[in-house]
Structure formats: structure tokens, C-alpha cells
Design an enzyme around this catalytic site. Structure first.
Site, PDB file in Angstrom:
ATOM      1  N   ARG A  47       0.838  -1.189   0.000  1.00 57.19           N
ATOM      2  CA  ARG A  47       0.000   0.000   0.000  1.00 57.19           C
ATOM      3  C   ARG A  47       0.880   1.249   0.000  1.00 57.19           C
ATOM      4  NH1 ARG A  47      -3.742  -0.427   4.872  1.00 57.19           N
ATOM      5  NH2 ARG A  47      -1.848  -1.153   5.890  1.00 57.19           N
ATOM      6  N   LYS A  96       5.143 -11.318   9.425  1.00 54.54           N
ATOM      7  CA  LYS A  96       4.293 -11.182   8.238  1.00 54.54           C
ATOM      8  C   LYS A  96       4.601 -12.277   7.210  1.00 54.54           C
ATOM      9  CE  LYS A  96       2.877  -7.604   5.006  1.00 54.54           C
ATOM     10  NZ  LYS A  96       2.762  -6.154   4.865  1.00 54.54           N
ATOM     11  N   ARG A 118      -1.026  -1.276  14.618  1.00 50.37           N
ATOM     12  CA  ARG A 118       0.096  -1.823  15.389  1.00 50.37           C
ATOM     13  C   ARG A 118      -0.392  -2.151  16.795  1.00 50.37           C
ATOM     14  NH1 ARG A 118       1.997  -2.102  11.219  1.00 50.37           N
ATOM     15  NH2 ARG A 118       3.872  -1.238  10.319  1.00 50.37           N
TER      16      ARG A 118
HETATM   17  P1  ATP Z   1       1.332  -1.283   7.697  1.00 52.04           P
HETATM   18  O1  ATP Z   1       2.816  -1.163   7.922  1.00 52.04           O
HETATM   19  O2  ATP Z   1       0.687   0.024   7.430  1.00 52.04           O
HETATM   20  O3  ATP Z   1       0.640  -2.117   8.694  1.00 52.04           O
HETATM   21  P2  ATP Z   1       1.394  -3.376   5.915  1.00 52.04           P
HETATM   22  O4  ATP Z   1       2.383  -4.115   6.751  1.00 52.04           O
HETATM   23  O5  ATP Z   1       0.052  -3.975   5.712  1.00 52.04           O
HETATM   24  O6  ATP Z   1       1.165  -1.948   6.383  1.00 52.04           O
HETATM   25  P3  ATP Z   1       1.654  -3.070   3.079  1.00 52.04           P
HETATM   26  O7  ATP Z   1       1.741  -1.694   2.576  1.00 52.04           O
HETATM   27  O8  ATP Z   1       0.415  -3.808   2.888  1.00 52.04           O
HETATM   28  O9  ATP Z   1       2.132  -3.082   4.568  1.00 52.04           O
HETATM   29  O10 ATP Z   1       2.847  -3.921   2.438  1.00 52.04           O
HETATM   30  C1  ATP Z   1       4.128  -3.348   2.234  1.00 52.04           C
HETATM   31  C2  ATP Z   1       5.059  -3.652   3.390  1.00 52.04           C
HETATM   32  O11 ATP Z   1       5.199  -5.046   3.560  1.00 52.04           O
HETATM   33  C3  ATP Z   1       6.477  -3.186   3.146  1.00 52.04           C
HETATM   34  O12 ATP Z   1       6.629  -1.837   3.535  1.00 52.04           O
HETATM   35  C4  ATP Z   1       7.325  -4.126   3.977  1.00 52.04           C
HETATM   36  O13 ATP Z   1       7.402  -3.691   5.309  1.00 52.04           O
HETATM   37  C5  ATP Z   1       6.518  -5.386   3.967  1.00 52.04           C
HETATM   38  N1  ATP Z   1       7.027  -6.397   3.010  1.00 52.04           N
HETATM   39  C6  ATP Z   1       7.643  -6.231   1.824  1.00 52.04           C
HETATM   40  N2  ATP Z   1       7.906  -7.400   1.246  1.00 52.04           N
HETATM   41  C7  ATP Z   1       7.447  -8.367   2.089  1.00 52.04           C
HETATM   42  C8  ATP Z   1       7.423  -9.778   2.054  1.00 52.04           C
HETATM   43  N3  ATP Z   1       7.915 -10.484   1.056  1.00 52.04           N
HETATM   44  N4  ATP Z   1       6.873 -10.411   3.102  1.00 52.04           N
HETATM   45  C9  ATP Z   1       6.347  -9.744   4.141  1.00 52.04           C
HETATM   46  N5  ATP Z   1       6.337  -8.399   4.228  1.00 52.04           N
HETATM   47  C10 ATP Z   1       6.884  -7.718   3.209  1.00 52.04           C
END
Ligand code: ATP
Length: 324
Positions: free
Chosen positions: A121, A186, A321
Site C-alpha cells: 500500500r 508477516k 500496530r
Molecule cells: P502497515 O505497515 O501500514 O501495517 P502493511 O504491513 O500492511 O502496512 P503493506 O503496505 O500492505 O504493509 O505492504 C508493504 C510492506 O510489507 C512493506 O513496507 C514491507 O514492510 C513489507 N514487506 C515487503 N515485502 C514483504 C514480504 N515479502 N513479506 C512480508 N512483508 C513484506
């Protein structure tokens, strides 16, 4: 990546040594082209052993995507998915949104072995190694407008959760509005992009990134704790897993098209990593709210009990968070 990189890597899938000469002969290219094809794969998270007199050996276990294998595992309504497999692209979401604008039908799927500009996002990057993930997008056309689709990323999360839990990933949980976590690390992300009229119809491009084997070199580029399926003990057949996700998505999207998120709400709340927890929610303008998670509503909104009372939040641009 050169035009031959994936062709060469596919020949190395068996994990055995293959001489540059034999690979060249098989693909009708020079030994120099074979060497060039493999020159930068380490940066994409693959390890290759090169031994003089023996040739190349792929040390990272990889299972390449196979149209036949995926189609062979599709069942029910998912058989009508139109599948486009590419070696490399910028972002499958970008590609499919463009295809949608050019009239591509519902249930078009684009999956890439490697994305050079995978997105999260707000323009954030999504990182994966070559062949070490499922990164794909599904185009779905809805009669309704964007308001009806506010719970779509949550329903898609339920589809992924069902597939992974059937494979024994009992500790996988959901994080509002668009992530799958394993013990707060994640594992997968969902990015939904919409286009259409306020009252409908709407085109949704549903992007999914699921880590199967995330190389350390790639992990180091990610700014939050992450995990992959191998680490949690799930050695999935990549093609079969992909097909299973498509089958479950077809099922979930079919229900969602007529009934919205409500039928998935209970399942979602039961699997929410932050249910009943104190959380902090950050708005796009950096304003923050703290409170206790009460759950998600029928429209996918997150209800939080704050100091000033119960508030509902909608996904999209918000960051959740744990507080404290
Ligand atoms: P937020 O930080 O606002 O909670 P989010 O974690 O849902 O958002 P998104 O914007 O949906 O984040 O996804 C992008 C983020 O995911 C990146 O900024 C990075 O931190 C993380 N990311 C990037 N690649 C991967 C991956 N392969 N696996 C898990 N996380 C990843």
C-alpha cells in the site's frame, strides 16, 4: 535477468550438475549466454554452485510454475480462470489493471516468477526472491460500487487462511485489513486496487504476495519481521498450493459478489491476531488513535473502543500496530 535466465534455471530445477555446454546445446545458445543468464540470479535470492569441469548446480530448492500442473489441480468454477504466467514483470497488479482497462474479463489471473516493482500500500515495496513466493493478481468484476467492496481484502484474507490452515498452519492469523501473520511475523500481504463508478460496476484487481521461501538476502531488505512457509514447516508443492488458493478464491469471491463480507465476518474475527488487544491505529495524516479492538463489522470496518467511545475505521490507508 536475460531472456534465457528462466529457461536455464528450469533445466537446473532437478538440483543436479549441468554443464554449460549441455545447457547451451539443449537451449541452442552459447556457453557465454548460459553464463550471462545466471550472472545476477544471486541478487534475486538464488544460490548457484559453479564447479570447473562439472558445470552449474542450483542449490536453492525451487519449483517453477507450470501451467499444466496448475490447471491440473484446478477444480470447480476455478477451471474458468484465464491464467497468464510470466517470468518477470514490474507488478502483476499494474499489468492486470491495464488489462482490465482494455477489457480483460473477470477471473483473469497473472502470476510472475519475479516482480521487479512489487507493491504494497501507499507505494511501498513488496520484495520476493525469484521463484520463492507466489506473487499474483486476480481480476474480478463486481456489479456493485466501491462501497460494497470495503470488506474485500478481508474476505480474500479468509480464502488464504483457509488454504493455509488446511495445510496445518494453525498459527496463521489475520491482521486488519490486509495481512496474514504467523506469530506476529508477516507471511503474506494483499493489495486491492479498484477502478469504476461509485455506484458500480467496479473492477477489482486483487494482488497477493505469499512467502514460500524468502532468502536471507531479500529478508534483509524488508523493514518489518517476516516469515515464510518453509520456516513454519509447510513444504508446499508450489503449483498445487497456487491452484488451491485459486479454487478457494473463486469460492470466496462468488459468495462475496452476492452477500458481501458478512458471511466471513465470524471466521475473520476468530482469526484476528489483534482481537481484544490494545492497538494503535495510524491515519494517512499521521494522526493516531489508541484503543481496544472489538472486531470487524459486516462491512469490514474495524471497531475500536477508544477513550472517546466506539469508533469504526475503514481500511485502505491505515496502519495497525499493537500498542505499547
Ligand atoms: P502497515 O505497515 O501500514 O501495517 P502493511 O504491513 O500492511 O502496512 P503493506 O503496505 O500492505 O504493509 O505492504 C508493504 C510492506 O510489507 C512493506 O513496507 C514491507 O514492510 C513489507 N514487506 C515487503 N515485502 C514483504 C514480504 N515479502 N513479506 C512480508 N512483508 C513484506
Amino acid at each position: 535477468m536475460t531472456p534465457h535466465t528462466l529457461e536455464v534455471l528450469r533445466l537446473l530445477e532437478d538440483g543436479e550438475f549441468h554443464s554449460g555446454e549441455a545447457i547451451g546445446r539443449e537451449l541452442d545458445i552459447t556457453r557465454g549466454s548460459v553464463s550471462n543468464a545466471l550472472a545476477h540470479v544471486e541478487e534475486m535470492g538464488l544460490s548457484i554452485l559453479k564447479v570447473h569441469g562439472k558445470g552449474y548446480r542450483l542449490l536453492t530448492p525451487v519449483q517453477w510454475l507450470s501451467r499444466e500442473a496448475i490447471l491440473g489441480h484446478l477444480s470447480g468454477g476455478a477451471r474458468r480462470f484465464s491464467l497468464d504466467i510470466v517470468d518477470q514483470t514490474g507488478s502483476t497488479n499494474t499489468d492486470l489493471m491495464q488489462a482490465a482497462n482494455e477489457g480483460a474479463p473477470s477471473a483473469s489471473v497473472r502470476v510472475a516468477e519475479f516482480q521487479t516493482r512489487g507493491r504494497g500500500r501507499r507505494g511501498r515495496d513488496w520484495h520476493t526472491g525469484l521463484g520463492g513466493a507466489l506473487t499474483f493478481s486476480v481480476l474480478w468484476r463486481f456489479d456493485q460500487g466501491a462501497g460494497f467492496l470495503s470488506g474485500l481484502s478481508l474476505a480474500v484474507g479468509v480464502a488464504l487462511l483457509r488454504v493455509l490452515r488446511r495445510r496445518g498452519a494453525g498459527d496463521v492469523m489475520l491482521k486488519w485489513p490486509n495481512d496474514l501473520l504467523w506469530r506476529h511475523l508477516k507471511l503474506a500481504g494483499i493489495l486491492i486496487e479498484l477502478s469504476g463508478d461509485v455506484m458500480g460496476p467496479t473492477v477489482a484487481v486483487i494482488g497477493i504476495g505469499l512467502n514460500l521461501r524468502l532468502p536471507d538476502a531479500i529478508k534483509a531488505r524488508i523493514d518489518q519481521p517476516v516469515v515464510d512457509l518453509v520456516r513454519i514447516g509447510i513444504e508446499a508443492d508450489r503449483n498445487e498450493l497456487f491452484a488451491a488458493i485459486l479454487v478457494e478464491l473463486d469460492n470466496v469471491l462468488g459468495v462475496f459478489s452476492s452477500e458481501g463480507f458478512a458471511p466471513f465476518r465470524g471466521e475473520w474475527n476468530d482469526a484476528h491476531a489483534y482481537q481484544d488487544k490494545m492497538v494503535r491505529l495510524r491515519m494517512p495524516d499521521k494522526a493516531e488513535f489508541e484503543g481496544k479492538v472489538e472486531g470487524v463489522a459486516d462491512d469490514g470496518a474495524l471497531s475500536i473502543v477508544t477513550r472517546t467511545g466506539l469508533r469504526k475505521f475503514y481500511g485502505g490507508e491505515l496502519s495497525l500496530r499493537l500498542a505499547g
